[in-house]
Write a protein that holds these residues in place. Sequence first.
Motif, PDB file in Angstrom:
ATOM      1  N   LEU A 151      33.440  42.516  50.716  1.00  0.00           N
ATOM      2  CA  LEU A 151      32.487  42.226  49.635  1.00  0.00           C
ATOM      3  C   LEU A 151      32.989  41.020  48.835  1.00  0.00           C
ATOM      4  O   LEU A 151      33.885  41.160  47.988  1.00  0.00           O
ATOM      5  N   PRO A 152      32.467  39.833  49.117  1.00  0.00           N
ATOM      6  CA  PRO A 152      32.914  38.651  48.365  1.00  0.00           C
ATOM      7  C   PRO A 152      32.331  38.696  46.953  1.00  0.00           C
ATOM      8  O   PRO A 152      31.121  38.812  46.775  1.00  0.00           O
ATOM      9  N   VAL A 153      33.200  38.606  45.961  1.00  0.00           N
ATOM     10  CA  VAL A 153      32.742  38.675  44.557  1.00  0.00           C
ATOM     11  C   VAL A 153      33.428  37.592  43.719  1.00  0.00           C
ATOM     12  O   VAL A 153      33.577  37.735  42.513  1.00  0.00           O
ATOM     13  N   ALA A 154      33.851  36.514  44.386  1.00  0.00           N
ATOM     14  CA  ALA A 154      34.649  35.515  43.666  1.00  0.00           C
ATOM     15  C   ALA A 154      33.822  34.356  43.098  1.00  0.00           C
ATOM     16  O   ALA A 154      34.360  33.464  42.466  1.00  0.00           O
ATOM     17  N   GLY A 155      32.493  34.408  43.322  1.00  0.00           N
ATOM     18  CA  GLY A 155      31.644  33.306  42.838  1.00  0.00           C
ATOM     19  C   GLY A 155      31.611  33.236  41.317  1.00  0.00           C
ATOM     20  O   GLY A 155      31.964  34.198  40.622  1.00  0.00           O
ATOM     21  N   PHE A 156      31.165  32.094  40.779  1.00  0.00           N
ATOM     22  CA  PHE A 156      31.134  31.887  39.327  1.00  0.00           C
ATOM     23  C   PHE A 156      29.927  32.552  38.646  1.00  0.00           C
ATOM     24  O   PHE A 156      29.947  32.777  37.449  1.00  0.00           O
ATOM     25  N   GLY A 157      28.872  32.813  39.404  1.00  0.00           N
ATOM     26  CA  GLY A 157      27.667  33.403  38.799  1.00  0.00           C
ATOM     27  C   GLY A 157      27.043  32.493  37.761  1.00  0.00           C
ATOM     28  O   GLY A 157      26.616  32.945  36.695  1.00  0.00           O
ATOM     29  N   THR A 158      26.961  31.213  38.073  1.00  0.00           N
ATOM     30  CA  THR A 158      26.489  30.235  37.063  1.00  0.00           C
ATOM     31  C   THR A 158      25.047  30.482  36.623  1.00  0.00           C
ATOM     32  O   THR A 158      24.707  30.185  35.483  1.00  0.00           O
ATOM     33  N   THR A 176      39.106  36.178  37.309  1.00  0.00           N
ATOM     34  CA  THR A 176      38.164  36.571  36.249  1.00  0.00           C
ATOM     35  C   THR A 176      37.430  37.884  36.572  1.00  0.00           C
ATOM     36  O   THR A 176      36.560  38.301  35.822  1.00  0.00           O
ATOM     37  N   LYS A 177      37.789  38.520  37.684  1.00  0.00           N
ATOM     38  CA  LYS A 177      36.986  39.662  38.159  1.00  0.00           C
ATOM     39  C   LYS A 177      37.730  40.995  38.065  1.00  0.00           C
ATOM     40  O   LYS A 177      37.430  41.933  38.788  1.00  0.00           O
ATOM     41  N   ILE A 178      38.713  41.037  37.181  1.00  0.00           N
ATOM     42  CA  ILE A 178      39.575  42.219  37.088  1.00  0.00           C
ATOM     43  C   ILE A 178      38.763  43.483  36.728  1.00  0.00           C
ATOM     44  O   ILE A 178      39.125  44.595  37.093  1.00  0.00           O
ATOM     45  N   ALA A 179      37.617  43.293  36.047  1.00  0.00           N
ATOM     46  CA  ALA A 179      36.781  44.451  35.669  1.00  0.00           C
ATOM     47  C   ALA A 179      36.327  45.220  36.912  1.00  0.00           C
ATOM     48  O   ALA A 179      36.131  46.442  36.855  1.00  0.00           O
ATOM     49  N   ILE A 180      36.174  44.521  38.038  1.00  0.00           N
ATOM     50  CA  ILE A 180      35.728  45.203  39.266  1.00  0.00           C
ATOM     51  C   ILE A 180      36.833  46.142  39.751  1.00  0.00           C
ATOM     52  O   ILE A 180      36.584  47.293  40.118  1.00  0.00           O
ATOM     53  N   GLU A 181      38.064  45.641  39.705  1.00  0.00           N
ATOM     54  CA  GLU A 181      39.210  46.469  40.114  1.00  0.00           C
ATOM     55  C   GLU A 181      39.311  47.708  39.214  1.00  0.00           C
ATOM     56  O   GLU A 181      39.505  48.827  39.697  1.00  0.00           O
TER      57      GLU A 181
END
Length: 284
Positions: free
Chosen positions: A8-15, A59-64
């Motif tokens: 599950l790639p979740v590393a995008g910036f979500g601009t 920036t995605k530590i909330a997912i973990e």
Amino acid sequence: MSIKKAVLPVAGFGTRFLPATKAIPKEMLPIIDKPLIEYAVEEAVSAGIEEIIFITSHTKIAIENHFDSNFELEEKLLNSGKDDFIPLINPEKFKNIRFTYVRQKSQRGLGDAIAHASHLINDSAFAVLLADDLIFSEKSCLKQLIDIHKNTSSSVIGINEVPESDVSKYGVIKAAEDSELKIIDIIEKPDISDAPSNLAVVGRYILESDIFNYLKRVEEDSSNEIQLTDAIKLMLYDKDVFGCKYIGTKFDCGTKKGFVAATLYKGLEDEQIKQEINKIIGKA
Ligand code: UTP
């Protein structure tokens, strides 16, 4: 061999969702009360996946944190008679699932993100799910792809029909003229005049592990990104790849329109709020 691992790639910036995504991962935005990423993990688990590999960033530590235990909160809920919430924060169905995290250091595109999982996949085929494509279906969309993979032992891509005016927003395939939807070409975001069909790629894939060899051969595009579509295009020279026109309802939650539509769809299924939502829509 059955498919047990999903990337599950979740590393995008979500601009497209800034400023909301400045400090919160796009994948943690909720549709009613559940973050997008949890819907994708549920879909994977109901298709038999046992290991979820997140390609993530600093920036995605909330997912973990979301997929970890929160003992303090559990104790608080227990001690204040709110134990009904405990299964929601600790779903039984995730109990035996292994969650693995790999950091993508710089955002060099979806293809590059997936390449970061190569050392965890070995020689087996694996699934890829993009959480912003939210799909509601009776039989898990991913399971529908897995069933085609079982019959073909080839890579399989989720496909849906889009209006011709929308083809330039998606990867678009050209399929052989038979019922099995054998793919003969794939083009990333074509001009309407160049689009080979209106069959668009959805964020669900079963990929044979040799995709990693093709990813190595892909060059960066004009945005300095490695595109998965380009690797699949190379793969088509040597291997069969099939499309799966899944049965289900899809929302592109990477866009504001899709996100709001998904929220309304789920809201209208929710007994507690559906009457109020109907009133609001009626007023619009
Ligand atoms: P998108 O193209 O939707 O990009 O990526 P994004 O960053 O999520 O959103 P926008 O376009 O800036 O608004 C498709 C998927 O690929 C992942 C994203 O997290 C999303 O799940 N991705 C993209 C990565 O993991 N790494 C990348 O370098 C790029």
